[in-house]
Write a protein that holds these residues in place. Structure first.
Motif, short mmCIF file in Angstrom:
data_model
loop_
_atom_site.label_atom_id
_atom_site.label_comp_id
_atom_site.label_asym_id
_atom_site.label_seq_id
_atom_site.Cartn_x
_atom_site.Cartn_y
_atom_site.Cartn_z
N VAL A 247 23.28 -26.41 -4.40
CA VAL A 247 23.54 -24.88 -5.00
C VAL A 247 22.17 -24.73 -5.82
O VAL A 247 21.78 -23.59 -5.75
CB VAL A 247 24.76 -25.11 -5.98
N TRP A 248 21.65 -25.60 -6.44
CA TRP A 248 20.37 -25.44 -7.13
C TRP A 248 19.21 -24.98 -6.12
O TRP A 248 18.69 -24.05 -6.65
CB TRP A 248 20.05 -26.68 -7.89
N ARG A 249 19.15 -25.61 -4.93
CA ARG A 249 18.19 -25.17 -4.14
C ARG A 249 18.27 -23.74 -3.65
O ARG A 249 17.56 -23.13 -3.66
CB ARG A 249 18.02 -26.26 -2.96
N ILE A 250 19.51 -23.48 -3.12
CA ILE A 250 20.09 -22.12 -2.96
C ILE A 250 19.50 -20.88 -3.87
O ILE A 250 19.08 -20.02 -3.65
CB ILE A 250 21.35 -21.99 -2.58
N GLY A 251 19.87 -21.33 -5.09
CA GLY A 251 19.52 -20.53 -6.43
C GLY A 251 18.06 -20.32 -6.49
O GLY A 251 17.54 -19.24 -6.81
N VAL A 252 17.34 -21.64 -6.40
CA VAL A 252 15.91 -21.37 -6.43
C VAL A 252 15.20 -20.42 -5.55
O VAL A 252 14.38 -19.50 -5.68
CB VAL A 252 15.14 -22.84 -6.32
N ARG A 253 15.49 -20.59 -4.08
CA ARG A 253 15.41 -19.72 -2.97
C ARG A 253 15.47 -18.23 -3.43
O ARG A 253 14.96 -17.18 -3.09
CB ARG A 253 16.07 -20.09 -1.76
N HIS A 254 16.54 -18.00 -4.21
CA HIS A 254 16.94 -16.40 -4.43
C HIS A 254 16.56 -16.20 -5.67
O HIS A 254 16.78 -15.01 -5.98
CB HIS A 254 18.64 -16.51 -4.31
#
Length: 260
Positions: A247-254
């Motif tokens: 979820v953290w990685r998805i957030g960083v991408r967005h």
């Protein structure tokens, strides 16, 4: 880890510039779990037992939770205050550095005064373990250590999830405290004292039950939990960390900065 230790050294030096203040804060943090422990003590003085659990059994459960949470607050505080980096736009600086964002956020803030709470929790854990009528084999000692480590991992995962929400909401949400502070308060006691749906939620969704209740059954040799399988149940905490990091990685991408 070398970078993480450098961050730790820098922040420790800054905090030790005011040593008396640091020592008083450490003492104050030490008293916080003591007052909660006093509540547990007086409750057992009045009622004697809690749904079949003795005083020292509950205190061991209490100490494991307090120790794990204190360690996480001390060394993983960066994620707990992460929303301030998003609001100020300072997270942009972390993105251009040649290191992962996870380790940088971890190293952005330490609260060494929380060590007072950690030391008291450790002392209570050792004291309660010594007063239990338990044959402390190597496997049971390993299980107890895994309980604490797994608790640290789960609380860290919750901090990461709460921080990840800031990528979409900018400001952190107070609802996350339900699972951090609320989770700490609830898991200070064995899960079987709560309703079944609470027990299932905090075993199969947020695996706090794998930190204290299930492995505690093995350590105490209680019926239904005496199989060696229960000694390895705390490892479920590491599985919980995987989706949190995803979820953290998805957030960083967005992440689109604050526009300021």
């Amino acid at each position: 880890m070398s970078l993480y230790l450098k961050y730790m050294k820098i922040i420790l030096k800054s905090e030790m510039q005011y040593r008396v203040s640091f020592l008083l804060l450490t003492l104050g943090q030490c008293l916080t779990p003591f007052t909660t422990f006093a509540g547990v003590y007086f409750m057992f003085e009045q009622f004697g037992q809690l749904k079949g659990w003795s005083f020292y059994e509950v205190v061991l459960c209490f100490a494991v939770t307090q120790m794990a949470f204190s360690f996480t607050e001390c060394f993983g505080r960066g994620f707990d205050v992460f929303s301030s980096l998003v609001v100020s736009g300072d997270f942009d600086r972390l993105l251009v550095r040649p290191r992962g964002t996870v380790i940088q956020v971890f190293g952005s803030k330490f609260e060494f005064a929380r060590i007072g709470r950690l030391l008291l929790s450790t002392a209570i854990l050792v004291w309660s373990a010594g007063n239990l009528d338990v044959d402390w084999t190597a496997l049971k000692v390993t299980t107890l250590v895994l309980m604490v480590i797994s608790g640290i991992v789960i609380f860290t995962g919750i901090f990461i999830l709460a921080a990840s929400v800031s990528f979409w909401t900018v400001q952190g949400l107070e609802i996350a405290n339900i699972f951090t502070d609320g989770g700490r308060e609830m898991t200070q006691y064995p899960l079987n004292i709560y309703h079944k749906w609470v027990k299932r939620l905090f075993t199969f969704v947020i695996p706090f039950g794998c930190v204290n209740y299930l492995p505690l059954l093995y350590i105490l040799g209680r019926e239904g939990g005496d199989h060696p399988f229960y000694a390895m149940v705390p490892l479920a905490g590491f599985l919980f960390l995987v989706p949190c990091l995803l979820v953290w990685r998805i957030g960083v991408r967005h992440y689109r900065s604050t526009g300021s």
